[in-house]
Enzyme design. Structure first.
Site, PDB file in Angstrom:
ATOM      1  N   SER A   1     -44.328-122.867  -1.098  1.00 16.98           N
ATOM      2  CA  SER A   1     -43.089-122.159  -1.180  1.00 16.98           C
ATOM      3  C   SER A   1     -42.607-122.125  -2.800  1.00 16.98           C
ATOM      4  CB  SER A   1     -42.164-123.062  -0.510  1.00 16.98           C
ATOM      5  OG  SER A   1     -40.848-122.505  -0.656  1.00 16.98           O
TER       6      SER A   1
ATOM      7  N   HIS B   1     -45.377-118.579   0.161  1.00 13.79           N
ATOM      8  CA  HIS B   1     -44.237-118.699   0.923  1.00 13.79           C
ATOM      9  C   HIS B   1     -43.091-118.100  -0.086  1.00 13.79           C
ATOM     10  CE1 HIS B   1     -41.790-119.636   4.710  1.00 13.79           C
ATOM     11  NE2 HIS B   1     -40.921-120.157   3.937  1.00 13.79           N
TER      12      HIS B   1
ATOM     13  N   ASP C   1     -39.015-117.720  -0.037  1.00 15.86           N
ATOM     14  CA  ASP C   1     -37.782-117.685   0.659  1.00 15.86           C
ATOM     15  C   ASP C   1     -36.760-116.830   0.232  1.00 15.86           C
ATOM     16  OD1 ASP C   1     -38.301-120.054   2.700  1.00 15.86           O
ATOM     17  OD2 ASP C   1     -38.804-121.092   0.917  1.00 15.86           O
TER      18      ASP C   1
ATOM     19  N   MET D   1     -32.854-115.924   0.602  1.00 14.72           N
ATOM     20  CA  MET D   1     -31.463-116.517   0.885  1.00 14.72           C
ATOM     21  C   MET D   1     -30.354-115.644   0.650  1.00 14.72           C
ATOM     22  SD  MET D   1     -32.388-120.420   0.079  1.00 14.72           S
ATOM     23  CE  MET D   1     -33.850-121.237   0.833  1.00 14.72           C
TER      24      MET D   1
ATOM     25  N   HIS E   1     -40.218-115.322   3.880  1.00 16.21           N
ATOM     26  CA  HIS E   1     -39.234-115.843   4.900  1.00 16.21           C
ATOM     27  C   HIS E   1     -37.738-115.379   4.812  1.00 16.21           C
ATOM     28  CE1 HIS E   1     -37.455-119.969   6.508  1.00 16.21           C
ATOM     29  NE2 HIS E   1     -37.036-119.022   7.161  1.00 16.21           N
TER      30      HIS E   1
ATOM     31  N   MET F   1     -33.876-115.250   5.280  1.00 21.42           N
ATOM     32  CA  MET F   1     -32.834-116.277   6.036  1.00 21.42           C
ATOM     33  C   MET F   1     -31.591-115.796   5.659  1.00 21.42           C
ATOM     34  SD  MET F   1     -34.008-120.028   4.676  1.00 21.42           S
ATOM     35  CE  MET F   1     -35.468-119.238   3.422  1.00 21.42           C
TER      36      MET F   1
ATOM     37  N   MET G   1     -38.455-124.442  11.976  1.00 23.31           N
ATOM     38  CA  MET G   1     -37.667-125.260  10.643  1.00 23.31           C
ATOM     39  C   MET G   1     -37.865-126.758  10.889  1.00 23.31           C
ATOM     40  SD  MET G   1     -36.844-122.930   8.267  1.00 23.31           S
ATOM     41  CE  MET G   1     -36.278-124.156   7.247  1.00 23.31           C
TER      42      MET G   1
ATOM     43  N   ASP H   1     -41.858-125.679   8.236  1.00 17.11           N
ATOM     44  CA  ASP H   1     -41.491-125.253   7.077  1.00 17.11           C
ATOM     45  C   ASP H   1     -40.064-126.210   6.752  1.00 17.11           C
ATOM     46  OD1 ASP H   1     -40.433-124.144   4.688  1.00 17.11           O
ATOM     47  OD2 ASP H   1     -39.680-122.310   5.565  1.00 17.11           O
TER      48      ASP H   1
HETATM   49  C1  DX5 Z   1     -35.916-123.933   3.211  1.00 20.69           C
HETATM   50  C2  DX5 Z   1     -37.009-123.168   3.030  1.00 20.69           C
HETATM   51  C3  DX5 Z   1     -38.331-123.936   2.904  1.00 20.69           C
HETATM   52  C4  DX5 Z   1     -38.320-124.510   1.586  1.00 20.69           C
HETATM   53  C5  DX5 Z   1     -39.488-125.714   1.810  1.00 20.69           C
HETATM   54  O1  DX5 Z   1     -34.707-123.184   3.530  1.00 20.69           O
HETATM   55  O2  DX5 Z   1     -37.267-122.286   4.130  1.00 20.69           O
HETATM   56  O3  DX5 Z   1     -39.407-122.862   2.712  1.00 20.69           O
HETATM   57  O4  DX5 Z   1     -38.812-123.946   0.391  1.00 20.69           O
HETATM   58  O5  DX5 Z   1     -39.242-126.556   0.522  1.00 20.69           O
HETATM   59  P1  DX5 Z   1     -39.618-128.225   0.461  1.00 20.69           P
HETATM   60  O6  DX5 Z   1     -41.042-128.089   1.225  1.00 20.69           O
HETATM   61  O7  DX5 Z   1     -39.298-128.582  -0.501  1.00 20.69           O
HETATM   62  O8  DX5 Z   1     -38.619-128.400   1.819  1.00 20.69           O
HETATM   63 ZN    ZN Z   2     -38.982-120.896   4.132  1.00 15.62          ZN
END
Ligand code: DX5
Ligand code: ZN
Length: 227
Positions: free
Chosen positions: A15, A40, A42, A44, A73, A75, A144, A182
């Site tokens: 990630s 990956h 993320d 947000m 991903h 969010m 998650m 994840d």
């Molecule tokens: C959290 C994300 C994850 C995050 C994982 O909201 O969706 O993908 O980057 O990071 P680690 O492995 O540090 O928990």
């Molecule tokens: Zn993620």
């Protein structure tokens, strides 16, 4: 679409959120140095989750510099209004959450129609029943294992009950989707994840803090389902 979703038994998906966000390309190169094929990303929105990360422009810029499979991903409270810009930016797979109120099935189908793989994600407090209606439609289910929003949180092992339930359902119904975990995944709990039925492991902090990313990758690849 530039990539296919492989059938490899175990996949490590670093990630990029855990890389230095001011030197994100170096983070991509760090992942490449481990020999991974997937990344990956993320996204947000500060609404569905409390944090804000980056948007399609960054994804597009990285796309020009990298041939990795982009596992995006989302969010977001309104993924149906944004998935197209991430497809244009070069996403190979787009995962949307089951929790917000928007036309989920329609969005999954629209993503697929564009020739992009789709995933459905489920938060720790959401019961597995919420994703059951979509299992036949998606390429991946993301479970998650932390509350989404931040990297570096502690793995919530009770979420693996949902991984087990999903795996059972998959076998029972003869379905075909990858199971991704994840959040807080590291070399200490990866085996548990795989044993529960996950085959796609997102690792942020644990991967980016590893002294030897290649060895980290090899260790993940050596995990076998059911062991
Ligand atoms: C959290 C994300 C994850 C995050 C994982 O909201 O969706 O993908 O980057 O990071 P680690 O492995 O540090 O928990
Ligand atoms: Zn993620």
């Amino acid at each position: 679409m530039t990539h296919s979703l492989p059938n490899d038994s175990i996949i490590l998906v670093p990630s990029i959120l855990a890389a230095d966000q001011g030197a994100i390309v170096e983070g991509v190169n760090f992942a490449k140095s481990a020999g991974v094929k997937y990344l990956h990303l993320d996204i947000m929105d500060g609404h569905f989750v409390p944090n804000i990360s980056f948007g399609p422009d960054v994804v597009q810029s990285l796309r020009k510099k990298s041939d990795l499979f982009f596992d995006v991903h989302l969010m977001l409270s309104n993924p149906h209004e944004h998935y197209e810009s991430f497809i244009r930016a070069g996403a190979d797979l787009i995962t949307i959450h089951v929790e917000p109120d928007y036309p989920i099935e329609e969005t999954i189908k629209a993503i697929k129609d564009k020739g992009v793989f789709t995933g459905i994600a489920i938060n720790p407090e959401t019961p597995i029943e919420a994703v059951l209606p979509y299992l036949e439609l998606v390429d991946l289910v993301l479970v998650m294992t932390v509350h989404p929003g931040f990297g570096g949180q502690k793995f919530i092992s009770s979420c693996l009950d949902k991984v087990r339930a999903l795996k059972e359902k998959q076998v029972e119904d003869g379905l075909d989707f990858r199971i991704e975990v994840d959040g807080g995944v590291n070399l200490d709990n990866a085996n548990m994840c795989v044993h529960a039925g996950a085959n796609t492991l997102v690792c942020g902090t644990s991967f980016y803090q590893s002294a030897d990313p290649l060895a980290f990758h090899k260790q993940i690849l050596s995990l076998k389902e059911g062991h």
